[in-house]
Design an enzyme around this catalytic site. Structure first.
Site, short mmCIF file in Angstrom:
data_model
loop_
_atom_site.label_atom_id
_atom_site.label_comp_id
_atom_site.label_asym_id
_atom_site.label_seq_id
_atom_site.Cartn_x
_atom_site.Cartn_y
_atom_site.Cartn_z
CE1 TYR A 66 -4.16 -1.73 5.21
CE2 TYR A 66 -3.45 0.48 4.64
CZ TYR A 66 -3.88 -0.77 4.26
OH TYR A 66 -4.01 -1.07 2.92
CB SER A 96 -0.89 0.03 1.25
OG SER A 96 -1.57 1.26 1.37
#
Length: 261
Positions: free
Chosen positions: A154, A141
């Site tokens: 995250y 990501s």
């Protein structure tokens, strides 16, 4: 049930980006093996592929559980002569300020996004090395390159995916195994709803979010390539590069956008 073509193992294949990767890989003549926690969701994707005239195989596993992963991986390897591609796609997140993120939530993020990915890779590496061929695609990501508020755990998990992939790439190159990371910004999948049930994040990024089918096509097109990374969208990749050089400036200039969750 397997069709002729490269065999592609896809984790988190029951929904979201994993579903689209399964569909696009099958369309290109690859043989997908769908892996996920929900057998019902996997069978639904499998039926979609049947409607397209494409066969596939499924294997259920809770990626947080090593014994479950080991059982599923061994089942796949026992009935499949060769594994050409492993796509570690399973992942999710919670958006919350660090002090409000529970230990259990943080642990689950790490277990799914990072430890599960490492586990599946480790289980397949001996076979890929024995073959002296293979491709590992890890879904990272942009958050792993440019962390933002309310996504601390995250972002940490995805930074770990990138670092792990970079080290792994050098280790396996002598065995003719390639490693690619896919780092993107927001994607229009159920991820946003689970990460932020209020819907505020999804609304704030809806105009910028990448369509999952388009991203899946880009990933699948790179199965036979040698690309090191896919970084999308381009403007976000440039921001991440600038951040690596001028972190304080980017944090100041981007603060308003970063806080939109």
């Amino acid at each position: 049930m397997m069709t002729i073509g490269k065999t592609v193992v896809i984790t988190g294949a029951g929904s979201g980006l994993g579903r689209w990767i399964s569909i696009e890989s099958a369309k290109r003549g690859y043989s997908p093996i769908l892996v996920g926690r929900s057998g019902e969701k996997l069978r639904a994707v499998q039926r979609e592929l049947v409607d397209l005239g494409i066969s596939s195989d499924i294997e259920t596993a809770d990626i947080r559980n090593h014994e479950d992963n080991k059982r599923a991986a061994e089942a796949i390897l026992n009935r499949t002569k060769k594994i050409d591609v492993l796509i570690n796609n399973a992942g999710f997140g919670y958006f919350a300020e660090a002090e409000n993120l529970s230990y259990d939530s943080a642990r689950e993020i790490m277990e799914v996004n990072l430890l599960g990915l490492i586990d599946w890779t480790s289980l397949f590496l001996p076979y890929l090395k024995q073959q002296q061929s293979g491709r590992i695609i890890n879904i990272g990501s942009m958050a792993g390159k440019l962390a933002t508020p309310k996504a601390s755990a995250y972002a940490a998990s995805k930074a770990g995916v990138i670092a792990y992939s970079n080290a792994l790439r050098m280790e396996v190159k002598p065995h003719r195994i390639s490693v690619m990371t896919v780092n993107t910004g927001p994607v229009k999948t159920p991820f946003s709803n689970k990460a932020d049930p209020t819907g505020k994040y999804e609304k704030s990024v809806s105009r910028l979010a990448i369509r999952p089918e388009k991203l899946a096509r880009t990933i699948v097109k790179n199965i036979d390539g040698r690309a090191r990374e896919i970084n999308l969208p381009g403007y976000m990749n440039k921001a991440a590069l600038l951040y690596s050089l001028f972190p304080k400036t980017v944090e100041q200039l981007g603060r308003k956008q970063f806080m939109k969750k």
